[in-house]
Design an enzyme around this catalytic site. Structure first.
Site, PDB file in Angstrom:
ATOM      1  N   GLY A  50      37.688  39.560  33.398  1.00  0.00           N
ATOM      2  CA  GLY A  50      38.909  38.805  33.700  1.00  0.00           C
ATOM      3  C   GLY A  50      39.964  38.935  32.613  1.00  0.00           C
ATOM      4  O   GLY A  50      40.879  38.098  32.531  1.00  0.00           O
ATOM      5  N   HIS A 111      37.815  43.012  22.615  1.00  0.00           N
ATOM      6  CA  HIS A 111      36.506  42.977  23.289  1.00  0.00           C
ATOM      7  C   HIS A 111      35.382  42.834  22.256  1.00  0.00           C
ATOM      8  O   HIS A 111      34.209  42.857  22.615  1.00  0.00           O
ATOM      9  CB  HIS A 111      36.273  44.285  24.059  1.00  0.00           C
ATOM     10  CG  HIS A 111      37.074  44.411  25.325  1.00  0.00           C
ATOM     11  ND1 HIS A 111      37.292  43.360  26.178  1.00  0.00           N
ATOM     12  CD2 HIS A 111      37.683  45.487  25.888  1.00  0.00           C
ATOM     13  CE1 HIS A 111      38.017  43.785  27.206  1.00  0.00           C
ATOM     14  NE2 HIS A 111      38.272  45.061  27.052  1.00  0.00           N
TER      15      HIS A 111
HETATM   16  P1  A3P Z   1      36.561  43.339  40.361  1.00  0.00           P
HETATM   17  O1  A3P Z   1      36.258  44.758  39.972  1.00  0.00           O
HETATM   18  O2  A3P Z   1      35.313  42.541  40.625  1.00  0.00           O
HETATM   19  O3  A3P Z   1      37.548  43.217  41.447  1.00  0.00           O
HETATM   20  P2  A3P Z   1      39.195  43.135  33.298  1.00  0.00           P
HETATM   21  O4  A3P Z   1      40.573  42.650  33.489  1.00  0.00           O
HETATM   22  O5  A3P Z   1      38.420  42.363  32.260  1.00  0.00           O
HETATM   23  O6  A3P Z   1      39.124  44.606  33.120  1.00  0.00           O
HETATM   24  O7  A3P Z   1      38.417  42.779  34.646  1.00  0.00           O
HETATM   25  C1  A3P Z   1      38.765  43.385  35.856  1.00  0.00           C
HETATM   26  C2  A3P Z   1      38.260  42.502  36.981  1.00  0.00           C
HETATM   27  O8  A3P Z   1      39.123  41.363  37.110  1.00  0.00           O
HETATM   28  C3  A3P Z   1      38.291  43.212  38.318  1.00  0.00           C
HETATM   29  O9  A3P Z   1      37.235  42.633  39.075  1.00  0.00           O
HETATM   30  C4  A3P Z   1      39.669  42.814  38.835  1.00  0.00           C
HETATM   31  O10 A3P Z   1      39.822  42.949  40.229  1.00  0.00           O
HETATM   32  C5  A3P Z   1      39.713  41.364  38.424  1.00  0.00           C
HETATM   33  N1  A3P Z   1      41.089  40.836  38.297  1.00  0.00           N
HETATM   34  C6  A3P Z   1      42.182  41.456  37.801  1.00  0.00           C
HETATM   35  N2  A3P Z   1      43.258  40.667  37.863  1.00  0.00           N
HETATM   36  C7  A3P Z   1      42.842  39.501  38.429  1.00  0.00           C
HETATM   37  C8  A3P Z   1      43.510  38.293  38.785  1.00  0.00           C
HETATM   38  N3  A3P Z   1      44.811  38.114  38.574  1.00  0.00           N
HETATM   39  N4  A3P Z   1      42.761  37.321  39.341  1.00  0.00           N
HETATM   40  C9  A3P Z   1      41.451  37.470  39.566  1.00  0.00           C
HETATM   41  N5  A3P Z   1      40.773  38.597  39.260  1.00  0.00           N
HETATM   42  C10 A3P Z   1      41.454  39.601  38.691  1.00  0.00           C
END
Ligand code: A3P
Length: 302
Positions: A50, A111
């Site tokens: 997230g 991270h």
């Molecule tokens: P999924 O692959 O399960 O859809 P990070 O940002 O840490 O790289 O994580 C990416 C994950 O967060 C992905 O999950 C992505 O779709 C989800 N994500 C990105 N933006 C988001 C938002 N505004 N609200 C909820 N989830 C989000």
């Protein structure tokens, strides 16, 4: 100790965690040179838990007096450009980047696990916001990300059962994930004013309360007028998955090299792991979490 991550790039065990080898130098520079400020807001997370979402939220919360929501820079910039990573951006580009001129409060991200944070950061009064996610969803999200993006030339992603095994064994970038979680969890118990521990699932379930909690924690609570004007709801909408995913910059923009901004927006939900992992795999994870987290007080929604 050296291994390959499950998508094929080399990772080294260093300071107790697995680090992509190209981050070795940036990590040391960050630890040596970073000067934290008490006003800093630091986002910490495992990849795919997230980060993109929290970057958007923290940027908007911290800059809401400067930009009205309908003119937010988030509408035309990827959140990764607005909130950059210490080890993957700033200290990757420069041994001692000039971070003094960034607007205050500085919103930064990492991270790295808690034990690897620069001592200046630990000693300061800056605020650390940590977001975690159900490790099964996080794993599946990362697997998809690696299938779409090659972080290393000619890398090939291991078959799912093999990569899941590596993940459970803690052999993956920034892992073991249990140690990552516990490092920040314990810090949040010891120092609740300094470390806020959040869950992706709570943010999904009750965005408004979580956004208010975040704003209060970073010392920028919403005023009564802001609440009455519905600002919290507007921020929640602006930073929602559907809104950000559909912006031109996130549909078409490039993050870095061949990695596109849209690869940070896939499903954005809770529980997608059931479509990919067997009940036996989930059971293995439940047992692992039981063994590692029992007694810590940390419960994960899986
Ligand atoms: P999924 O692959 O399960 O859809 P990070 O940002 O840490 O790289 O994580 C990416 C994950 O967060 C992905 O999950 C992505 O779709 C989800 N994500 C990105 N933006 C988001 C938002 N505004 N609200 C909820 N989830 C989000």
């Amino acid at each position: 100790e050296q291994q390959n991550n499950w998508d094929g790039y080399p990772i080294c065990k260093f300071q107790g965690f697995w680090l992509p080898f190209w981050l070795f130098h940036p990590l040391l520079c960050f630890q040596r040179n970073f000067k934290a400020r008490d006003t800093d807001i630091m986002l910490s997370s495992m990849p795919k838990s997230g980060t993109t979402w929290m970057k958007a939220l923290l940027f908007v919360i911290a800059n809401r007096n400067q930009f009205p929501i309908d003119q937010s820079p988030l509408l035309v910039n990827s959140s990764h450009k607005l909130v950059k990573s210490l080890e993957c951006d700033y200290y990757m580009e420069h041994d001692n980047p000039d971070l003094e001129t960034l607007p205050q409060p500085r919103v930064l991200s990492t991270h790295l696990p808690h034990q690897a944070l620069a001592s200046s950061l630990i000693d300061s009064k800056c605020k650390i916001v940590y977001i975690c996610r159900n490790p099964l969803d996080q794993f599946i999200s990362e697997q998809h990300f690696f299938l779409k993006n090659r972080l290393w030339p000619n890398a090939t992603v291991c078959p799912l059962d093999e990569s899941f095994g590596m993940y459970c064994d803690g052999v993956h970038a920034f892992g073991p994930f249990c140690d990552h979680l516990l490092g920040y969890w314990n810090a949040s118990l010891e120092n609740p004013d300094r470390v806020l521990f959040l869950k992706y699932e709570d943010l999904k379930r009750d965005s408004l309360s979580e956004i208010k909690k975040i704003a209060e924690f970073v010392g920028l609570p919403f005023s009564e007028e802001e609440e009455k004007a519905g600002l919290v709801g507007e921020i929640s909408k602006l930073c929602s998955f559907d809104k950000l995913k559909d912006l031109e910059v996130n549909k078409k923009g490039v993050h870095y090299g061949t990695i596109t901004n849209n690869s940070f927006y896939r499903k954005g939900g809770v529980g997608d792991w059931v479509n990919h992992l067997t009940p036996e795999m989930a059971d293995r994870m439940k047992k692992l979490l039981e063994a590692k987290l029992t007694g810590s007080g940390l419960m994960l929604d899986i």
